[in-house]
Design a protein around this motif. Structure first.
Motif, PDB file in Angstrom:
ATOM      1  N   MET A 109      20.544  37.996  37.136  1.00  0.00           N
ATOM      2  CA  MET A 109      21.512  37.100  37.772  1.00  0.00           C
ATOM      3  C   MET A 109      20.850  35.758  38.052  1.00  0.00           C
ATOM      4  N   LEU A 110      21.621  34.707  37.965  1.00  0.00           N
ATOM      5  CA  LEU A 110      21.087  33.365  38.139  1.00  0.00           C
ATOM      6  C   LEU A 110      21.604  32.723  39.409  1.00  0.00           C
ATOM      7  N   ARG A 111      20.976  31.636  39.786  1.00  0.00           N
ATOM      8  CA  ARG A 111      21.495  30.868  40.901  1.00  0.00           C
ATOM      9  C   ARG A 111      22.778  30.168  40.491  1.00  0.00           C
ATOM     10  N   SER A 112      23.440  29.550  41.449  1.00  0.00           N
ATOM     11  CA  SER A 112      24.717  28.899  41.164  1.00  0.00           C
ATOM     12  C   SER A 112      24.558  27.778  40.154  1.00  0.00           C
ATOM     13  N   CYS A 113      25.695  27.366  39.565  1.00  0.00           N
ATOM     14  CA  CYS A 113      25.669  26.359  38.504  1.00  0.00           C
ATOM     15  C   CYS A 113      25.274  24.980  39.044  1.00  0.00           C
ATOM     16  N   THR A 114      25.484  24.742  40.301  1.00  0.00           N
ATOM     17  CA  THR A 114      25.088  23.465  40.886  1.00  0.00           C
ATOM     18  C   THR A 114      23.702  23.595  41.488  1.00  0.00           C
ATOM     19  N   ALA A 115      23.026  22.465  41.573  1.00  0.00           N
ATOM     20  CA  ALA A 115      21.682  22.483  42.135  1.00  0.00           C
ATOM     21  C   ALA A 115      21.747  22.787  43.618  1.00  0.00           C
ATOM     22  N   GLY A 116      20.773  23.510  44.094  1.00  0.00           N
ATOM     23  CA  GLY A 116      20.754  23.865  45.498  1.00  0.00           C
ATOM     24  C   GLY A 116      19.362  24.270  45.910  1.00  0.00           C
ATOM     25  N   PRO A 117      19.180  24.759  47.133  1.00  0.00           N
ATOM     26  CA  PRO A 117      17.865  25.162  47.581  1.00  0.00           C
ATOM     27  C   PRO A 117      17.368  26.353  46.794  1.00  0.00           C
ATOM     28  N   PRO A 118      16.060  26.437  46.535  1.00  0.00           N
ATOM     29  CA  PRO A 118      15.517  27.538  45.766  1.00  0.00           C
ATOM     30  C   PRO A 118      15.851  28.866  46.423  1.00  0.00           C
ATOM     31  N   GLY A 119      16.255  29.826  45.614  1.00  0.00           N
ATOM     32  CA  GLY A 119      16.549  31.168  46.103  1.00  0.00           C
ATOM     33  C   GLY A 119      15.460  32.112  45.670  1.00  0.00           C
ATOM     34  N   SER A 120      15.804  33.378  45.618  1.00  0.00           N
ATOM     35  CA  SER A 120      14.850  34.369  45.152  1.00  0.00           C
ATOM     36  C   SER A 120      14.422  34.049  43.737  1.00  0.00           C
ATOM     37  N   LEU A 121      13.142  34.219  43.447  1.00  0.00           N
ATOM     38  CA  LEU A 121      12.643  33.949  42.106  1.00  0.00           C
ATOM     39  C   LEU A 121      13.299  34.877  41.099  1.00  0.00           C
ATOM     40  N   ARG A 122      13.581  36.086  41.490  1.00  0.00           N
ATOM     41  CA  ARG A 122      14.245  37.016  40.574  1.00  0.00           C
ATOM     42  C   ARG A 122      15.645  36.524  40.229  1.00  0.00           C
ATOM     43  N   LEU A 123      16.299  35.871  41.173  1.00  0.00           N
ATOM     44  CA  LEU A 123      17.630  35.350  40.905  1.00  0.00           C
ATOM     45  C   LEU A 123      17.570  34.127  39.998  1.00  0.00           C
ATOM     46  N   ALA A 124      16.454  33.429  40.014  1.00  0.00           N
ATOM     47  CA  ALA A 124      16.306  32.240  39.173  1.00  0.00           C
ATOM     48  C   ALA A 124      15.979  32.608  37.737  1.00  0.00           C
ATOM     49  N   LEU A 125      15.378  33.785  37.532  1.00  0.00           N
ATOM     50  CA  LEU A 125      15.015  34.198  36.188  1.00  0.00           C
ATOM     51  C   LEU A 125      16.202  34.860  35.503  1.00  0.00           C
ATOM     52  N   PRO A 126      16.605  34.340  34.352  1.00  0.00           N
ATOM     53  CA  PRO A 126      17.686  34.971  33.596  1.00  0.00           C
ATOM     54  C   PRO A 126      17.162  36.209  32.887  1.00  0.00           C
ATOM     55  N   ALA A 127      17.159  37.352  33.580  1.00  0.00           N
ATOM     56  CA  ALA A 127      16.442  38.526  33.102  1.00  0.00           C
ATOM     57  C   ALA A 127      17.211  39.362  32.098  1.00  0.00           C
ATOM     58  N   ALA A 128      18.493  39.159  31.938  1.00  0.00           N
ATOM     59  CA  ALA A 128      19.247  39.990  31.024  1.00  0.00           C
ATOM     60  C   ALA A 128      20.394  39.190  30.424  1.00  0.00           C
ATOM     61  N   ALA A 129      20.811  39.596  29.227  1.00  0.00           N
ATOM     62  CA  ALA A 129      21.855  38.859  28.512  1.00  0.00           C
ATOM     63  C   ALA A 129      23.157  38.737  29.298  1.00  0.00           C
ATOM     64  N   PRO A 130      23.639  39.792  29.989  1.00  0.00           N
ATOM     65  CA  PRO A 130      24.887  39.635  30.744  1.00  0.00           C
ATOM     66  C   PRO A 130      24.818  38.524  31.790  1.00  0.00           C
ATOM     67  N   ALA A 131      23.663  38.370  32.449  1.00  0.00           N
ATOM     68  CA  ALA A 131      23.512  37.311  33.447  1.00  0.00           C
ATOM     69  C   ALA A 131      23.560  35.937  32.792  1.00  0.00           C
ATOM     70  N   VAL A 132      22.976  35.822  31.620  1.00  0.00           N
ATOM     71  CA  VAL A 132      22.998  34.557  30.896  1.00  0.00           C
ATOM     72  C   VAL A 132      24.424  34.210  30.493  1.00  0.00           C
ATOM     73  N   ARG A 133      25.153  35.195  30.011  1.00  0.00           N
ATOM     74  CA  ARG A 133      26.546  34.958  29.625  1.00  0.00           C
ATOM     75  C   ARG A 133      27.380  34.485  30.815  1.00  0.00           C
ATOM     76  N   ARG A 134      27.172  35.116  31.953  1.00  0.00           N
ATOM     77  CA  ARG A 134      27.935  34.719  33.155  1.00  0.00           C
ATOM     78  C   ARG A 134      27.638  33.275  33.538  1.00  0.00           C
ATOM     79  N   ARG A 135      26.392  32.887  33.491  1.00  0.00           N
ATOM     80  CA  ARG A 135      26.041  31.529  33.876  1.00  0.00           C
ATOM     81  C   ARG A 135      26.636  30.504  32.904  1.00  0.00           C
ATOM     82  N   LEU A 136      26.556  30.769  31.626  1.00  0.00           N
ATOM     83  CA  LEU A 136      27.127  29.850  30.647  1.00  0.00           C
ATOM     84  C   LEU A 136      28.640  29.769  30.802  1.00  0.00           C
TER      85      LEU A 136
END
Length: 253
Positions: free
Chosen positions: A1-28
């Motif tokens: 899972m990724l952070r929100s589409c707009t810039a904001g304060p840094p969140g969990s590093l795991r949330l910043a890493l696009p670790a799986a294809a479904p999360a990447v699709r959601r962000r795009l």
């Protein structure tokens, strides 16, 4: 899972890493209304099978900062092995790289992560016919994300056993990853000799030595597969011989 589409304060590093294809699709998908190119990348990604299987030929990835010799070495190895040379981001989306490089970090990372999964599809197909040499892959996306999402010295990086250093389970895995390294002084000399316009990240690398160290250390902490470090300071011929021997020792050719 990724952070929100707009810039904001840094969140969990795991949330910043696009670790799986479904999360990447959601962000795009979330960004497509504002960034039409995100929709175009998503269309290509959707056509790629979720699980890619490598062919019988070896896949070797070259990683490292700019000006460490990746372009020269990968071309030489390609010619020597009769291999297919692929690059990240793949050619089908690389024309949009400059657009995403101007976006906030989470969106930029989603683009490069999508490129990894699209590239995996190309690797899967090519490795059924010949050895495959890859100029950057998942390790680059992860290392730059980790370095961006942390501050200060390498002591502030996640611990060695943190999940952020582990290869995504749904991404095609290479047989060997070689990390080319040179001294900061040598890298600067090579960059000046190239005379090319630098990206924002490359400018940051030059201006912020701590950022560079965080990237290099993140590379070294990657596991499954780990990066095998190669000193790229010697002559092109020597580096090529070293790399070719490592590939022959590790891979069935």
């Amino acid at each position: 899972m990724l952070r929100s589409c707009t810039a904001g304060p840094p969140g969990s590093l795991r949330l910043a890493l696009p670790a799986a294809a479904p999360a990447v699709r959601r962000r795009l998908r979330e960004c497509a209304a504002r960034i039409p190119e995100a929709g175009a990348v998503l269309d290509i990604l959707e056509k790629c099978p979720e699980r890619q299987k490598k062919g019988e030929f070896p896949v070797v990835v070259f990683e490292g900062l700019d000006a460490t010799g990746k372009t020269t070495v990968t071309q030489s190895v390609k010619d020597a092995l009769g291999a297919v040379l692929l690059r990240s981001p793949p050619a089908c989306i690389s024309q949009w790289r400059t657009i995403f490089d101007e976006e906030p970090t989470p969106i930029r990372r989603a683009f490069y992560a999508a490129g990894n999964y699209i590239l995996a599809s190309e690797i899967a197909k090519a490795s059924t016919q010949a050895p495959v040499i890859v100029d950057r892959y998942w390790h680059s996306t992860a290392a730059y994300t980790i370095a961006t999402e942390t501050d200060g010295n390498i002591q502030n990086l996640p611990p060695d056993d943190d999940a952020v250093y582990k290869w995504p389970e749904d991404l095609l895995k290479p047989d060997l990853v070689l990390l080319l390294t040179v001294s900061p002084e040598e890298r600067t000399r090579r960059l000046e000799g190239r005379g090319l316009e630098r990206t924002k990240e490359e400018a940051e690398l030059e201006a912020n030595s701590l950022f560079r160290r965080r990237i290099e250390e993140s590379y070294r902490r990657m596991v499954n597969p780990a990066c095998q470090e190669v000193d790229a300071s010697p002559s092109k011929e020597e580096v090529f011989k070293t790399v070719l021997q490592l590939i022959k020792n590790h891979c069935a050719l």
